[in-house]
Every structure is written in structure tokens, then in C-alpha cells.
Design a protein around this motif. Structure first.
Motif: not given
Lengths: 524, 324
Positions: B123-146
Motif C-alpha cells: 500500500l505504501a509503495a503504491a501510494r509513495v509520497g502520499q499521506w498513507t505512505d508517510s503514516l505507514i512508514t512512521v508506524v512501521a518505524l515506531v514498532f520497529y524501533a520500540t
């Protein structure tokens, strides 16, 4: 002639025991029968056969399954359990116990004097390292008839009446174990005792379930129907389990100490430091007397002055416990506080260090890897020592590594705590007598302290008779050790037992929750 | 046919690799300070030398190291993993008792993480640069780093303590006496928090990996061609991009699958889940040699097995890959 402190005294003991053990309830209300108690157990015990395994968690669960001849009230006076009466001859060498009639094992077989002889003289002599030492003072153990047992001692042995606690001398069934390989007997997985609760199931990693012994030898008891012991490995999760009402009792040491106050502040939540009188856990720093600056008495005294032990008690242990004055816990018999005192006084510590010419050698400090509380405590001690100019390096280990380092005397300072078992001959002497200097155990004279005078005092006091003679020897011993500081005493620990206030009569003997829930009941 | 002989060859190799692992583990464990006799003596609170000597003799630790090794390897060859003297049970019983709990937990987390991860990544790749992408990236980063245990504790605080919706520990309600469907429901309820917590971490990795891999493929010529042909964007994403981008995800899934049996020590500890991970951790602390070696043996076997499975799956997804 036999000195009969037996029947009348025993009767009185039964009465006082009855009142002592149920006093709060007797005044307020009658115990209610029924209900399930949920308790935390940590870590999971390796086995429940108390004759084979004696570590803390095993005792805590198996204290419900097994019994011994006596129990002890919180002043360490013996009260009847499987023995209803006892008498001793004039020179303190022959003890005769009368056993309770009509007691049966969980499989229905009768409990008799033969079981007592088998347990003490055969089974435990082979399996129980702590009892074995005491049994060396005993000449013979005989069954006079089905309900009478006679212990004949080689000479008077002061602590004798204190070795009948369930963890020290659990009664094991002769008809199951005689002639077998005790340690590997499959019967160890389905423990059979005479106690108030029977073993029902053990889902390893999850819970242990005990059920009421309907044929228990005390009419109307126990009150509870079932006990579940929950195995919850994480301290924070144990606190949550209590918070969410899944468990009713957090035995001492279940949660980190900084969590205690928060849990006690919950609604319907109570706490007690009682129930550790028999064990009297005494915490100290092992000081390796053999090497470096620690070999100098003045250095060890300086450590004592440097430590702010009141701070540790108040902040790290929530104000529970007491600051010790010497090797003997104030809860243990023959304690004497007429000894040299070491209040927190960094200036005196610095003066002593200067006097001995301490060159700033770095000292390795080994904390006890038993969780956050002990880690914080080690940090506090390091800070205290650094304040007076002693350089400290912390050495991190796990439990096995800690054992190994102490076993091989590879340390400078190390945390520990040992139980005192109600009598200096049982729980104190082992740390200070020179014959106990041997590599391979973290619980003997690890610090390498040797003093002929101390050896003599401990040896004579163990067999002196009567108690007054023992007291004067032990007082002298305490005065010498408080001057010599072979180890640095930190705290008489009271581990807090946290429980719902509607759990009644939970802790009323000197071994607390380890004595089983024979008297406990739920006011729900 | 070629595939079968490949698998047979790999299995033979696997046996030797396993044996090497067994020997290596044997020495590694003994290199750690302290032995089981010392730990058990320590726990007993008091011990004389006789007691420790008795324990060593009972465990066979008094014999020379090479004899101990021979005895152990001899056992393993006949699939006998030995006896845990500490727990007073055969190692195989202890492990296979705990295995279902771990497989349920890690298996569920595996499925959750791979489905959600690939979906979110795509989903993030298909909508790269849009807000969906940013949201997914941030969420993934948070769960990855915590840290996992922190997420676990927070989840317990929120869903068990505050809201009281889900049980915070254990695998089923102890003493409730449920059976049949009720019991299944009960276990499922207990499963939600630990499986999700564990799954979130891997989900984050899959999402990041899928997204990166897809973005890379998207720039390739054949995708441009497909677009130029006028194929619908959804079809391009699914068939042309995702299918080509999925190989690294399979690699990672193979690695994760290999760890399914090793369990999730932290998650199992925080949630008091009666699985292998905790068994292993306890065995390590207590220097319960045979048990620890047993867990290592079973989990190494799984890693080897899943490596093989992964290789086979590659050929199914991408026919250009050949097994030799």
C-alpha cells in the motif's frame, strides 16, 4: 527422672497455639470454609518433593503438602503439629515425642513412628545437606511404639528443638520410599504427605494446583478448597496479575520493592513483613579477608562506617527490616546488641583508611543478580564507598556466574543473604568457623575468616547446656565479630507479603507462607 | 525429479550440520561459568561439599569432558535428548509439552505479521509520497524501533489493567474448567495480546522491506512497459511489481519461520506464556545443560528445515530459480 515440660506444657502450648494462631479471627469472626486461593510462585520450583529439593519455591508450595513434627510461632516457640507432646531428660540428651493419632498419608496409609525414623534417620540423612549437619549430634532415633519416637543425642545440642520445621525435617512416607533411589524415584512427581492440601496437577510453565485434604487430621481444616500457584516469570506482570485481581497473594520477593507501596495502596490490599522470623534472612557484603586492603581489619571497619544502612533500609526496602548490629539477627535466639556499633560516619571511615595507608586499590563489587532491588542496592553501596575514597568496580554476572565467583573466592566484595534458622548454631556458625573454609560453596566461610577463639566459642556454645551457658558464649562471640568485621552486615531483611485484606490468617507462624495455608481462609 | 534429489542431498548435509551444531553447543554451554550442581546447591540455600559432589555424580559431571560428549552425542544420534535432572523429567517430554504453546503463539504472530506487513508495504509503495505512505512508514518505524517488552507492558496496562478487555498473562483461565469451544475461545482471548505484540515487530520489518523492494522494482523497464501497454495500475502492482519484489520477503519469512520454535523469550516472559522460549531462558540461567542443548537441537533442526523449505518456495514463486 524426666523433666516433664511435656503434657501440661504441651496442653498449654496447644491452647496458646490455638489462640496465637487464630487470635485475630477468634476475636472477630469464625473462619469461613471454601474458596480458591490464587498465589504467585516465582521461580517455578524444580520439584515438589520437599525431602529431595529444599529451595525457596519448593518449600513455599510443598509446605502445604508435607508436615513436620512441630511448627514455630513468631517468637520461635515450638507448637504441636504431627507431634502433640514432647519431653526431655534432665541433661538435655534424650527427647521423646508423642505423635498425633489418626494421621494418614494422602494415599490413605497411616502415619506412624516408623515414618519418623525413616525420614530423619534414613531419607533426609542422605538427601538433606542442612539437616545432615544437625543429625551428626544424634546418637539414635527409635520408634518406641507406633506413636512414640525417641531421639538420643550424643551430648546436649542447643538448637535441637528448632530443627523440626517442615523445610528442615519434612516427614516422608516410608511405604513409598523405603529401598528406592530417593532422588530419582518417579513418586517424586506425585508428592504424598500428611499436610492439609494434596497435590492435584502441575501444568509446567503455567500453574500448580493443590486441593483440600478431606481427611486432614485437624477437624474442620483446612478452610480453602483449592490453591492455584501461578508461574509468572516477569516481575511487572506479577504486579499486574495482582492489580487485575487474578491472584490474591504475592509472597515476599514476588514484585520489585519499588512496586510494593503502589500495590499496597490499592483498595483491599494489605502487607506484612512477618513470617520470616525463623529464616531471619541476614544480608551482608562478603569481604574477601584474604587479599589486598580487605585483609586489614581497619579497612573492613571503614566499610561499615561508610555504609548508610538506614538509607538502604528506608529507600530500597520500603522501611521494612532492621539494621543489624552483628552476625546474629535480632529475631534469632541469643542475639545481643551490647557490641561495637557502626553508625553511618564517613569521616571515621576516611580516618581509618588514612591510618592504614589505603593506596586507592580498586575493589570489585559483585551484586546479587536477583532483580532491580539488589542492583539499586549495589549502586547505593558503591556510592557510599566512593564517598570515602574507595574505588569500586561493579562486576555483572548471572546467578550461575555469581555462584562460581564466590565458590572460587574470585571477588573482593559480594552481596549475599543467608538464613539463620532460629539458632546461631544452625544459621550463623557456618559463616564464621574456620573448618568451613572450603572452595565449592557460596554458603560457607567464603570470606576466609579464621579465628581460633571464635571457633572455640561456636563449638562450645552449640553443645553447652542449659541456655544461659550458651548465651554467655554467644555474647562473647558477637562482641568479637563486631570488632573484627569478617563481613559487612547490611540488613535484617523482611520480605513483604502482599495480600488482599479479605484473606485471613495468612501469616501466623515463623515461616510465614512456607508453613502452608492450613489456617488461611477467605472472608468473601 | 531434480527437486527431489536436491532435497535429499540437502537433508544428508543437514544431518552433518546438526551434529556439528550439537558438538559446538556442548562446548559453548560448558564454557559459561558455573554448572548445574552449583546453581542447585546455591538455591538450596546451604550445601556441603558432599551435596555438590552427589549432584555432580548424579548429572555425570564428574566424568571427563570427552566421555560426557560421547554419551551426549550417542544419545542424540538415537534421538534421545537426555534427562533434565533439575526438572526431574526427560528433556524430550519437557520440550514437546511446551512446543504447542510456542507454535500457537509464534505461528499466529507469523501469519499476522506477514499478511499485515506485506499489505501495508504494498500500500505504501503504491501510494509513495502520499499521506498513507508517510503514516505507514512512521508506524512501521515506531514498532520497529520500540523495544518489544515495552510494547508488551504498555499493551497489558492499556487492555488488561485500564480497560479490562483482555487477559494480561497466561495461556488460559486457570481453574475456570472450560472445555471444547469455550476453551478455544478462552485461549484465543489470551492469545490476542502476545501474538499481536510479537507480530507488530515483524510486521514493521515486512512492511519496510516490501515497500523498499517494490519501489526498486517499480523503476524497472518491464514495469514501464506494462504501464505503456495500458494495464490497470492495480494489476501492475499485484502481478508485475509485488511478485518480483516478494523474494526478499520470502527470505526474511524463512528466517522468521526458523525462529518459530526457538520461541519469543521476551514475549513469553512478559505474558507468562508457557512456551519454549521461557524454558530455554530458565535452562540457561540454571545451567540445565541437557535441557538447554535439547532446545538448541530442536530449534537448529527447525532452522535447517525452514532454510530448505524457503529454497523450495523460491522456485514456486519465481520459476527462473533452479535448484541444484
Amino acid at each position: 527422672m524426666l523433666k516433664r515440660f511435656c503434657r501440661p506444657a504441651a496442653l498449654a502450648a496447644v491452647l496458646t497455639a490455638a489462640t496465637a494462631l487464630t487470635a485475630p479471627a477468634a476475636l472477630a469472626e469464625e473462619p469461613k470454609s471454601g474458596g480458591v486461593m490464587n498465589v504467585v510462585i516465582q521461580p517455578e520450583p524444580p520439584g515438589l518433593m520437599l525431602g529431595v529439593t529444599q529451595n525457596g519455591p519448593t518449600q513455599m508450595v510443598a509446605g502445604n503438602i508435607y508436615e513436620s513434627l512441630l511448627r514455630y510461632d513468631t517468637d520461635l516457640n515450638p507448637v504441636p503439629s504431627l507431634a502433640t507432646a514432647w519431653e526431655v531428660n534432665d541433661d538435655g540428651t534424650v527427647y521423646t515425642f508423642t505423635l498425633k493419632e489418626g494421621v494418614t498419608w494422602h494415599d490413605g496409609e497411616p502415619f506412624t513412628a516408623a515414618d519418623v525414623v525413616f525420614s530423619a534417620d534414613v531419607f533426609l540423612r542422605e538427601t538433606h545437606p542442612r539437616l545432615r549437619v544437625s543429625l551428626e549430634h544424634i546418637e539414635s532415633i527409635e520408634a518406641l511404639d507406633d506413636t512414640t519416637v525417641r531421639f538420643t543425642l550424643k551430648q546436649p545440642f542447643g538448637p535441637f528443638m528448632g530443627i523440626f520445621e517442615v523445610g528442615t525435617m519434612p516427614m516422608v512416607p516410608k511405604h513409598i520410599y523405603e529401598g528406592t533411589d530417593f532422588k530419582n524415584n518417579p513418586a517424586n512427581n506425585t508428592p504424598i504427605g500428611t499436610g492439609p492440601f494434596k497435590f492435584e496437577e502441575w501444568e509446567r510453565g503455567s500453574y500448580i494446583r493443590l486441593v483440600k485434604n478431606e481427611d486432614y487430621h485437624v477437624e474442620g481444616q483446612p478452610y480453602l478448597d483449592e490453591i492455584y500457584w501461578h508461574v509468572i516469570p516477569d516481575a511487572a506482570s506479577r504486579a499486574v496479575a495482582y492489580e487485575t485481581g487474578k491472584v490474591d497473594v504475592l509472597p515476599g520477593g514476588s514484585v520489585e520493592n519499588f512496586d510494593v507501596q503502589r500495590l499496597v495502596d490499592l483498595e483491599n490490599s494489605c502487607v506484612t513483613g512477618k513470617g520470616w522470623e525463623y529464616f531471619a534472612p541476614h544480608a551482608w557484603l562478603w569481604v574477601n579477608n584474604r587479599e589486598g586492603p580487605m585483609a586489614d581489619k581497619r579497612f573492613r571497619q571503614a566499610i561499615m562506617y561508610a555504609l548508610d544502612r538506614d538509607f538502604a533500609k528506608e529507600v530500597i526496602w520500603n522501611g521494612l527490616g532492621a539494621v543489624p548490629t552483628g552476625p546474629v539477627s535480632s529475631k534469632t535466639r541469643f542475639y545481643d546488641d551490647d557490641v561495637r556499633q557502626f553508625p553511618h560516619d564517613p569521616d571515621k571511615a576516611r580516618a581509618l583508611l588514612e591510618e592504614m595507608g589505603y593506596d586507592g586499590t580498586e575493589i570489585r563489587l559483585l551484586p546479587l543478580p536477583y532483580g532491580e532491588t539488589w542492583q539499586r542496592w549495589a549502586e547505593a553501596v558503591r556510592q557510599n564507598l566512593q564517598e570515602v575514597g574507595i574505588e569500586v568496580e561493579m562486576v555483572a554476572t548471572d546467578v550461575a556466574g555469581w555462584n562460581q565467583k564466590l565458590n572460587e573466592w574470585d571477588y573482593d566484595l559480594a552481596f549475599t543473604y543467608l538464613y539463620q534458622y532460629g539458632d546461631p548454631a544452625l544459621g550463623v556458625a557456618r559463616t564464621y568457623i574456620s573448618s568451613n573454609i572450603a572452595k565449592g560453596s557460596p554458603w560457607n566461610n567464603v570470606q576466609g575468616y579464621a579465628n581460633e577463639e571464635i571457633d572455640r566459642l561456636f563449638t562450645e556454645a552449640a553443645v553447652a547446656f542449659p541456655d544461659e551457658a550458651r548465651q554467655s558464649l554467644y555474647t562473647e562471640m558477637q562482641q568479637i565479630l563486631a570488632e573484627e568485621i569478617p563481613v559487612a552486615w547490611l540488613l535484617e531483611i523482611e520480605f513483604p507479603t502482599i495480600y488482599r485484606c479479605d484473606v485471613k490468617d495468612l501469616v501466623d507462624t515463623a515461616i510465614g507462607v512456607n508453613d502452608g495455608f492450613v489456617d488461611a481462609w477467605l472472608d468473601r | 525429479m531434480q527437486k527431489l534429489s536436491f532435497i535429499a542431498k540437502r537433508l544428508v548435509k543437514a544431518v552433518f550440520v546438526l551434529l556439528a551444531i550439537v558438538v559446538l553447543n556442548f562446548f559453548l554451554i560448558r564454557a559459561a561459568p558455573g554448572d548445574p550442581a552449583q546453581v542447585m546447591a546455591g538455591e538450596a540455600g546451604a550445601a556441603d561439599e558432599i551435596f555438590i559432589a552427589q549432584l555432580r555424580e548424579q548429572f555425570g559431571l564428574d566424568r571427563p569432558l570427552h566421555e560426557q560428549l560421547l554419551v551426549y552425542v550417542g544419545g542424540i544420534v538415537t534421538l534421545d535428548m537426555g534427562y533434565s535432572y533439575r526438572q526431574q523429567q526427560p528433556v524430550a517430554d519437557l520440550i514437546f509439552d511446551r512446543l504447542p504453546a510456542t507454535l500457537l503463539l509464534t505461528g499466529t504472530a507469523f501469519v499476522i505479521s506477514i499478511l499485515l506487513g506485506v499489505l501495508l508495504g504494498a500500500l505504501a509503495a503504491a501510494r509513495v509520497g502520499q499521506w498513507t505512505d508517510s503514516l505507514i512508514t512512521v508506524v512501521a518505524l515506531v514498532f520497529y524501533a520500540t523495544p518489544l517488552f515495552w510494547i508488551a507492558l504498555m499493551a497489558i496496562l492499556l487492555f488488561s489493567v485500564q480497560l479490562g478487555w483482555l487477559p494480561g498473562f497466561g495461556m488460559e483461565s486457570v481453574g475456570a474448567g472450560y472445555s471444547g469451544f469455550q476453551r478455544v475461545l478462552d485461549v484465543l482471548q489470551h492469545l490476542i495480546l502476545p501474538a499481536t505484540t510479537l507480530g507488530l515487530f515483524f510486521m514493521a520489518i515486512y512492511a519496510r522491506l516490501t515497500r523498499a523492494s517494490m519501489l526498486e522494482v517499480m523503476d524497472m523497464d518491464f514495469v514501464k512497459t506494462a504501464r505503456a501497454k495500458g494495464l490497470p495500475p492495480g494489476r501492475i502492482t499485484r502481478l508485475h511489481v509485488l511478485r518480483n519484489a516478494i523474494l526478499p520477503v520470502i527470505t526474511l519469512a524463512g528466517i522468521q519461520a526458523g525462529q518459530l520454535v526457538g520461541g519469543a523469550v521476551l514475549t513469553e516472559t512478559v505474558f507468562a506464556w508457557p512456551g519454549i522460549g521461557r524454558l530455554m531462558f530458565d535452562a540457561l540461567l540454571q545451567r540445565d545443560y541437557n535441557l538447554l542443548l535439547g532446545v538448541f537441537f530442536v530449534s537448529s533442526a527447525m532452522v535447517i528445515l525452514f532454510n530448505l523449505v524457503t529454497d523450495v518456495v523460491y522456485t514456486l514463486v519465481d520459476p527462473r530459480i533452479e535448484l541444484k
